[in-house]
Design an enzyme around this catalytic site. Sequence first.
Site, short mmCIF file in Angstrom:
data_model
loop_
_atom_site.label_atom_id
_atom_site.label_comp_id
_atom_site.label_asym_id
_atom_site.label_seq_id
_atom_site.Cartn_x
_atom_site.Cartn_y
_atom_site.Cartn_z
N GLU A 51 0.82 -1.22 0.00
CA GLU A 51 0.00 0.00 0.00
C GLU A 51 0.85 1.27 0.00
OE1 GLU A 51 -2.63 -3.17 1.93
OE2 GLU A 51 -0.54 -2.53 2.14
N PHE A 113 -11.80 -6.71 14.27
CA PHE A 113 -10.70 -7.19 13.44
C PHE A 113 -10.38 -6.18 12.34
CE2 PHE A 113 -9.30 -9.67 9.65
CZ PHE A 113 -8.08 -10.08 10.15
N GLN A 114 -9.13 -5.80 12.26
CA GLN A 114 -8.61 -4.85 11.28
C GLN A 114 -9.32 -3.49 11.35
OE1 GLN A 114 -8.34 -6.72 7.36
NE2 GLN A 114 -6.29 -7.44 7.88
N LYS A 163 -17.84 -0.29 5.69
CA LYS A 163 -18.15 -1.29 4.66
C LYS A 163 -19.66 -1.35 4.36
CE LYS A 163 -17.45 -6.07 3.23
NZ LYS A 163 -16.85 -7.39 3.51
N MET A 466 24.49 9.37 2.88
CA MET A 466 24.36 10.69 3.48
C MET A 466 24.61 10.63 4.99
SD MET A 466 24.00 13.87 2.86
CE MET A 466 23.08 14.29 1.37
#
Length: 560
Positions: A51, A113-114, A163, A466
Amino acid sequence: MQLTGAQIVLECLKEQGVNTIFGYPGGTILNIYDELYKQSDNFLHILTSHEQGAAHAADGYARSTGKVGVCFATSGPGSTNLVTGIATAYMDSVPMVAITCNVTLPLLGKDSFQEVDIAGITMPITKHGYIVKDVKELADTIRKAFKIARSGRPGPVLVDITKDVTAKTCDFRPVVIADEEPAKTFKTDDINTAVKMIKASKRPYIYVGGGAVISGASEELKKFAELVQAPVCDTLMGKGAFDGTNKLYTGMIGMHGTKTSNFGVSECDLLITLGARFSDRVTGNAKTFASKAKILQIDIDAAEINKNIHVNYAIVGDLKKVLECINSKLDQMDHSQWLAKIDEYKEKYPLSYDTSKLTCPYIIEELDKLTKGDAIITTDVGQHQMWAAQYYKYREPRTFLTSGGLGTMGYGLGACIGAKVANPDKHVINIAGDGCFRMNMNELATASRYDLPVIEIVINNSVLGMVRQWQTLFYEQHYSQTVFHDKVDYCKVAEGLGCMAIRVTKKSEVVPALKKALKSDKPVLIDCIIEEDDKVFPMVPAGASISDAFDEKDLSSKSE
């Protein structure tokens, strides 16, 4: 007409002219992905490997086109994986709409969940965030999100949808989205005051930031610089707004800017700041920055006025519009004596590097010659980023895409993919250090999946370059966790992910490798092996004045 929430999302995207989406599916966003399957003729969906890659790709798409980039993610870890990409876009004022889905309304707030409060998490790094709990509010919310993302100072907006909203139906009425002209926020007196300051100046200097790119002000900027006869420097974000081959151009300003720009700004009597925010990497010691000059700042965001540097006068407005007005009131000016002084600095303090060995500056100069500057360059963050800013000549806006404000390692490859999708007829090349490449090298699988002929140049010095440079100069060579003691073969990794791979170990191999990559119709990785202690110069130590810029010759003189 009655539509489901999932259908409304896609209809709203079509209203906004969106035909490209970067994302990764999951449980809560399945209704939208199912509808996307049914409407696959209307949208190109790029399935990234992660993602974060989707967010960076949407960012690269947006920066290279000026359009709003769009990314999708599911709830929980799917949405949190977008966070770094959203923050990157926020810091660099990139228009993006991130659409995520959450658990159903009855499960919100129950540690389901999630489940995660992604709107809350991203509040400090978005222009605005929404959570949609009612399907009747969905269309208006998405329309507002796009308007906010692209208006004024652009930036990312998050729309989180439960959802159940994507499954419910309601009446949908399409609307026609009209192009909006920037609101005029400045007055004639503002323009007159600015013109008066410019006419009174004997040693003007123009300092250009990312706002000049965003506003599309390149033509107005060119006319302005030539009317005033003033030297021009830029920031990382401002690259390409002013032609890097123009005789008035003096290079980047700041920590790794040219001595000409840093010394010139330190001696000017008027600093004309166009779409720039006085980042600490530009100003160095704020108390001594442009201490001999009056400062005129033009910016669309009022919050940037007097935030980091006190200015003598400011105009809040769209830079393109403001410059149009100023140009109409200016006659041709003559600052030939001042320009002669700047030319002396150019001659005395050119950018230089060791030409006896393979170096990143050499690779970038050869790339510039082969592409004639007609390419989109993306970078990750570190030494290679600074070399890419210094040695490639950016002639047009939206051709240099890099993480400036946040400094996101792993940004470049995703952005490269997004820019290539948006600009299929242009060469798009990512320049990365080996440390950055490790962050998101899985996105090579995305490039190969879609046969995107991007070029990934890995500047491989087996160290975090760097950070090592700072450790060498300021930390008594304590190389704590900056050396890679491993056996990773980047060419084999690239080949394993479906890409062509070329290894370069000496100067004579650079041009043939670049030519082969530029002719390829598939993604190519070029693994360039350079020495671990090459350094970026000039450099300004943190907290020092930009007039204290030093290079390798200065270090040698001190040690003698």
